[in-house]
Design a protein around this motif. Structure first.
Motif, mmCIF file in Angstrom:
data_model
loop_
_atom_site.group_PDB
_atom_site.id
_atom_site.type_symbol
_atom_site.label_atom_id
_atom_site.label_comp_id
_atom_site.label_asym_id
_atom_site.label_seq_id
_atom_site.Cartn_x
_atom_site.Cartn_y
_atom_site.Cartn_z
ATOM 1 N N GLN A 131 0.837 -1.205 0.000
ATOM 2 C CA GLN A 131 0.000 0.000 0.000
ATOM 3 C C GLN A 131 0.872 1.256 0.000
ATOM 4 O O GLN A 131 1.986 1.258 0.520
ATOM 5 N N VAL A 183 1.634 4.078 1.527
ATOM 6 C CA VAL A 183 1.397 4.737 2.818
ATOM 7 C C VAL A 183 2.663 5.179 3.543
ATOM 8 O O VAL A 183 2.584 5.800 4.593
ATOM 9 N N LEU A 188 5.499 7.787 10.757
ATOM 10 C CA LEU A 188 6.239 8.661 11.674
ATOM 11 C C LEU A 188 7.732 8.420 11.508
ATOM 12 O O LEU A 188 8.170 7.279 11.399
ATOM 13 N N ASP A 192 0.300 9.770 15.158
ATOM 14 C CA ASP A 192 0.082 8.648 14.265
ATOM 15 C C ASP A 192 -0.844 9.113 13.163
ATOM 16 O O ASP A 192 -1.602 10.059 13.344
ATOM 17 N N THR A 193 -0.808 8.412 12.036
ATOM 18 C CA THR A 193 -1.566 8.899 10.887
ATOM 19 C C THR A 193 -3.039 9.155 11.224
ATOM 20 O O THR A 193 -3.634 10.113 10.745
ATOM 21 N N ILE A 196 -7.091 5.275 9.179
ATOM 22 C CA ILE A 196 -6.591 4.745 7.908
ATOM 23 C C ILE A 196 -7.096 3.313 7.753
ATOM 24 O O ILE A 196 -7.191 2.558 8.714
ATOM 25 N N GLN A 197 -7.452 2.943 6.518
ATOM 26 C CA GLN A 197 -7.969 1.605 6.255
ATOM 27 C C GLN A 197 -6.990 0.811 5.402
ATOM 28 O O GLN A 197 -5.986 1.366 4.940
ATOM 29 N N VAL A 198 -7.300 -0.448 5.184
ATOM 30 C CA VAL A 198 -6.325 -1.351 4.534
ATOM 31 C C VAL A 198 -5.732 -0.814 3.245
ATOM 32 O O VAL A 198 -4.588 -1.090 2.924
ATOM 33 N N ASN A 199 -6.488 -0.063 2.471
ATOM 34 C CA ASN A 199 -5.971 0.371 1.178
ATOM 35 C C ASN A 199 -5.493 1.812 1.198
ATOM 36 O O ASN A 199 -5.289 2.425 0.165
ATOM 37 N N GLY A 200 -5.325 2.383 2.405
ATOM 38 C CA GLY A 200 -4.830 3.756 2.486
ATOM 39 C C GLY A 200 -5.938 4.797 2.420
ATOM 40 O O GLY A 200 -5.663 5.990 2.521
ATOM 41 N N PRO A 211 -2.960 13.767 -1.614
ATOM 42 C CA PRO A 211 -2.044 12.629 -1.753
ATOM 43 C C PRO A 211 -0.643 13.043 -2.201
ATOM 44 O O PRO A 211 0.323 12.422 -1.801
ATOM 45 N N ASP A 243 -4.929 9.822 -5.803
ATOM 46 C CA ASP A 243 -4.066 8.642 -5.772
ATOM 47 C C ASP A 243 -4.761 7.483 -6.464
ATOM 48 O O ASP A 243 -5.690 6.887 -5.924
ATOM 49 N N GLU A 244 -4.296 7.163 -7.657
ATOM 50 C CA GLU A 244 -4.975 6.120 -8.422
ATOM 51 C C GLU A 244 -4.665 4.718 -7.922
ATOM 52 O O GLU A 244 -5.272 3.743 -8.348
ATOM 53 N N SER A 245 -3.699 4.633 -7.016
ATOM 54 C CA SER A 245 -3.389 3.290 -6.500
ATOM 55 C C SER A 245 -4.475 2.809 -5.539
ATOM 56 O O SER A 245 -4.558 1.635 -5.217
ATOM 57 N N ILE A 246 -5.301 3.742 -5.053
ATOM 58 C CA ILE A 246 -6.389 3.329 -4.163
ATOM 59 C C ILE A 246 -7.592 2.953 -5.015
ATOM 60 O O ILE A 246 -8.193 3.792 -5.671
ATOM 61 N N LEU A 270 -7.766 -4.844 -3.304
ATOM 62 C CA LEU A 270 -6.363 -4.874 -2.901
ATOM 63 C C LEU A 270 -5.503 -5.531 -3.968
ATOM 64 O O LEU A 270 -5.947 -6.427 -4.675
ATOM 65 N N THR A 271 -4.266 -5.060 -4.042
ATOM 66 C CA THR A 271 -3.304 -5.684 -4.933
ATOM 67 C C THR A 271 -2.976 -7.053 -4.363
ATOM 68 O O THR A 271 -2.640 -7.144 -3.187
#
Lengths: 107, 831
Positions: free
Chosen positions: A49, A51, A56, B546-547, B555-559, B805, B813-816, B829-830
């Motif tokens: 992904q 990310v 951090l 943290d993000t 944040i979720q599995v695919n960003g 992004p 972000d086309e990767s999502i 998901l990839t």
């Protein structure tokens, strides 16, 4: 190696990271110190992904590192090597500061 | 080939099983073919913990050695198989089925049975004993339909039974024939203190209550006391003492003790050389012993004899420490001042529920015994003084007033290594230190596992902890609780230091208290502490968040991110729903209800987050703080507002609490709930704080968790008002913020808190530390500073520049990528 200016230096504050898009590639850029920048692939090899730029940054015994935003896997900012487990390394890119811009070198 | 000797063990209780365990670890194991006969249908279990079955335990939790263990050890185990005859001449025992089993050596560990006083009519339906799993089962089955119960017997077992019945929801009256409770262990003053605390809990106690006869009236019972009093009741539990189960020996002609029990010598040998007796069935020096520790000592002595070693049994030091109905009680040595020439010092503080007595021998200058009620923290140390026959300090009265430094490890360091620390396991200081060193043990849990110390009565836990810390310090192992390489502080210490320094920025904290650049461990912790302490916007320290906190979204599995607006108490309106629906539609978001009664929208891109939140805020929503270590939701049923069964307004309670605590940040996320009646539809019992309405107000439970390690909340206060509930939760949460380690939920924190829920009650409800006002003021300050983080962020457009992004492009972000499932989007998901 071809150098690409990406963003103005002041676009990133110290301690922050962000992602830039260069030639279709996502590259995570981190400002570790006032004049110390690092650039690596934005794709975490763990779950593939985009990310890494949202992780951090910090240091491990003085060596700069980033922890992925999803599962906190750690990578050296200098070498891209995974520091806590045996994931493959992040690709690293060369960075230089020129005319107020953060420039990244692509081979 | 050598023929193995046949060893038969009669009885599979705690002591019989301990004997087998020790024997199997010894060289003598090789010499025997072992058969065990137990009368109960299950192998030995922790009988001492029987009352836990009324609280949170299952019979499996009480298991000591599972059936598989016997198989592994090659022991033939016969359960449900009492021995009915013993033939000393032909050396055989006869089981229930009539089968004869020959033995070369016999060990009798048949324990004891409940003593039923000779009272007319005291048997049949509604009358129970309290000795084994089967009793518990019958009491629970019958007691389910009953309202009140009498417990005959105010000794150790009677009080245990009363506690169990009280936990089970019955109204309990305890009847004791003697003039005081626990007459064998406590003096009058100590018993009086215990009684008044038990009565405060709503149980009735009657002393000098001699039962004369039981009459039946319909389904109910009527107990007549000497003096004419009649007590109507639904059920009676008899727990008036135990008697050794010695009929078998009596029939066979073994010598018995003066007051019953099979007579044994120092080597556990009965009058017949090949027959041994252990545990509650054995009589040593004219006494029988109804506690597990002397039984284990007997098992040890017997195994020594089997191995041709000498470890003769001595008259044990009988000490007891236990929690009875929430009251801590300890009795040790000569508690009842029976030694000629002894003297006693007393300290009584009824207001604090505390009584202490120490019995001295003034001439020999040593401590003989004592009684502790209410505060038993010094039990380990004092009973050690008795056991070691140590000389008294110059001012013996100081033993009554221990100061914190008094329990300094130096006194432990000076103990000789043969000192027994854990009586139940006969574990010496030397053995403990040896184990710590050999196995490199660094925490109490591992030490308990390795030595079994502290796993019986638990009385030595504090000593074990002190000993472990002492040894680790001695080894130069600093018990490392530092956050990480950048901060040599625990979370709790750092909290205090940041507060003291008044720091608001990570750079200040790092330069004053830390080193290096920080990392993914310390940065979020400091971020969190700053938020906990000052309730400042997390955006002022964005680089250390943290993000999820950095972008105020999970944040979720695919960003991509999720968006969860607050819905206090799970309430929303038709307009609210429509607004959420419109946002979901416009931004193509996946919609789901969360476990905390609110609506979550998934699949938001980074750049859409500010727009989505702008729309939601305009519709009257605010941040749900689902991304922070903060209050998530206070879940609620509809309570008395709608439900005809509701006794309290749980909606009002939940909405008030959620609005009060909504922007707090703590060591970990927090969840609350309020249920309008005991049916508990809001599941308040598995929340960090939960309220359940009662006829008289609210019961407040704390430290519950449904997550990784499900745990029921524990009752902090009963039948309180809404205002009291808020005050207690204020205090509780701030105290938790101050003292919990990083990423520790309240359930874990509470289970690690020295003294547990009782200690917490003292601090929060009784204000024993005198900090309640300070805790409340701190909460008021945080509440006054609360804000919607999204509203504040949207008012500061430059900060929004990171919500995209790419820094050098406006592309998304086309990767999502997404796919459709059940008519909604989900991540693609990839592979």
């Amino acid at each position: 190696m071809k150098w690409y200016p990406t963003i103005a230096i002041e676009r990133l504050e110290v301690g922050f990271g962000g992602c830039v898009k260069l030639e279709g590639q996502q590259i995570a850029v981190f400002r570790y110190g006032p004049e110390e920048f690092y650039a690596l692939s934005n794709c975490c090899p763990h779950k593939k992904q985009m990310v890494i730029a949202r992780g951090l940054i910090g240091d491990l015994a003085g060596k700069p590192k980033v922890a992925c935003a999803l599962h906190k896997n750690q990578f050296s900012l200098e070498t891209g090597k995974c520091l806590n487990t045996d994931l493959s390394s992040l690709k690293t890119y060369q960075v230089k500061l020129e005319e107020g811009q953060v420039c990244i070198g692509l081979p | 080939m050598v023929r193995l000797s046949k060893l038969i063990v009669i009885g599979n209780g705690m002591v019989g099983a301990k004997f087998l365990d020790l024997l199997c670890q010894s060289p003598a194991r090789e010499l025997y073919e072992i058969q065990v006969f137990g009368a109960e249908p299950q192998p030995a279990y922790d009988r001492v913990a029987l009352s836990r079955l009324f609280a949170d335990a299952t019979p499996q939790d009480l298991e000591l050695y599972p059936t598989a263990w016997y198989k592994e050890q090659g022991i033939e185990l016969h359960l449900n198989c009492p021995i009915e005859r013993l033939d000393l001449i032909h050396k055989t025992v006869q089981s229930k089925e009539g089968i004869l089993h020959p033995y070369d050596k016999l060990v009798i560990a048949s324990g004891s049975k409940a003593f039923i006083p000779p009272v007319e009519g005291l048997s049949g339906e509604g009358v129970f004993t309290y000795r084994d799993l089967a009793d518990v089962d019958s009491i629970q089955t019958y007691g389910k339909k009953q309202k009140n119960a009498l417990v005959i017997g105010g000794g150790l077992l009677g009080l245990e039974a009363a506690k169990a019945l009280n936990d089970f929801g019955l109204t309990v009256t305890i009847l004791e024939a003697a003039p005081r409770l626990m007459p064998m262990q406590l003096d009058n003053e100590g018993a009086q203190e215990l009684q008044s605390q038990i009565e405060d809990l709503g149980l009735k106690v009657m002393t000098q209550a001699l039962s004369e006869r039981v009459e039946r009236e319909g389904a109910g019972l009527r107990l007549h006391l000497r003096g004419g009093k009649v007590l109507p009741t639904d059920m009676i539990v008899v727990s008036a003492g135990i008697r050794p189960q010695d009929e078998l020996a009596r029939q066979a002609g073994l010598a018995l003790g003066e007051r019953g029990g099979i007579k044994i010598d120092h080597n556990m040998q009965t009058s017949e050389p090949n027959v041994f007796a252990l545990g509650e069935v054995a009589s040593f020096a004219g006494q029988t012993f109804g506690l597990v520790a002397p039984g284990y000592q007997m098992a040890r002595a017997a195994v020594a004899v089997f191995n041709q070693e000498k470890s003769p049994f001595e008259l044990p030091n009988i000490s007891t420490k236990l929690k009875l109905l929430g009251v801590e009680v300890a009795s040790f040595g000569d508690a009842l001042e029976e030694t000629p020439g002894c003297d006693a010092l007393r300290l009584s503080n009824p207001a604090a529920g505390m009584y202490k007595k120490l019995v001295f021998h003034p001439e020999e200058n040593r401590l003989l015994g004592g009684v502790l009620v209410g505060d038993v923290s010094e039990f380990g140390k004092l009973s050690q003084l008795v056991q070691r026959e140590a000389a008294l300090p110059p001012k013996p009265e100081e033993l009554l007033f221990p100061t914190k430094s008094d329990s300094s490890p130096t006194s432990l360091a000076l103990l000789p290594s043969r000192t027994v620390i854990c009586n139940c396991e006969n574990l010496t200081k030397g053995k403990i230190i040896e184990t710590i060193r050999a196995q490199g043990i660094t925490n109490l849990a591992d030490l308990k596992k390795a030595t079994r110390g502290g796993t019986g009565c638990g009385g030595c836990s504090q000593l074990l902890t002190d000993l472990l810390n002492l040894e680790l310090e001695g080894q130069g192992v600093v018990v490392n609780k530092s956050l990480c390489e950048h901060f040599a502080y625990t979370r709790t210490e750092l909290y205090a230091e940041i507060k003291k320094g008044g720091y608001h920025l990570f750079s200040e904290v790092l330069s004053h208290l830390g080193s290096g650049k920080g990392c993914e461990v310390c940065k979020p912790v400091v971020a969190n502490l700053l938020a906990t302490l000052w309730n400042d916007s997390v955006m002022s320290n964005k680089e250390i968040q943290d993000t999820n906190d950095a972008f105020l979204a999970n944040i979720q599995v695919n960003g991509s991110y999720s968006v969860i607006p607050r819905m206090p108490g799970g309430e929303t309106t038709a307009e609210g729903l429509i607004a959420i629906g419109e946002v979901a539609k416009e931004f193509n978001l996946y919609v789901k209800l969360t476990g905390g009664e609110r609506i979550a929208l998934f699949g938001a891109s980074l750049e859409d987050l500010p727009k989505i939140w702008g729309r939601l805020i305009a519709a009257g929503f605010e941040s749900g703080h689902a991304y922070g270590k903060s209050l998530r939701t206070v879940k609620s049923c509809v309570g008395s507002t709608w439900c005809h069964l509701g006794v309290g307004d749980s909606l009002d309670m939940a909405v008030t609490l959620e609005n009060r605590y909504k922007s707090l940040r703590g060591p970990h996320k927090m969840k609350g709930a309020a249920s309008g009646c005991m049916r508990e539809c809001a599941e308040a019992n598995c929340k960090d704080f939960g309220l359940i309405a009662t006829e008289k107000g609210w019961n407040l439970f704390v430290g519950g968790n449904g997550g990784i390690k499900p745990q029921h909340g524990q009752l902090l206060a009963a039948d309180i008002t809404k205002e009291e509930a808020i005050r207690y939760i204020d205090r509780y949460l701030i105290y938790y913020f101050r003292t919990a380690d990083k990423l520790t939920r309240t359930s874990t924190w509470l289970s690690l808190l020295e003294g547990g829920i009782e200690r917490l009650k003292e601090i929060i409800v009784q204000d024993s530390l005198g900090i309640a006002a300070e805790l409340e003021a701190e909460m008021e300050r945080l509440v006054a500073n609360q804000h919607c983080e999204w509203k504040r962020l949207l008012a500061d457009p430059p900060k929004l520049s990171l919500f995209r992004p790419f820094l050098n492009s406006d592309d998304s972000d086309e990767s999502i990528r997404f796919q459709e499932k059940r008519s909604q989007v989900v991540p693609l998901l990839t592979p």
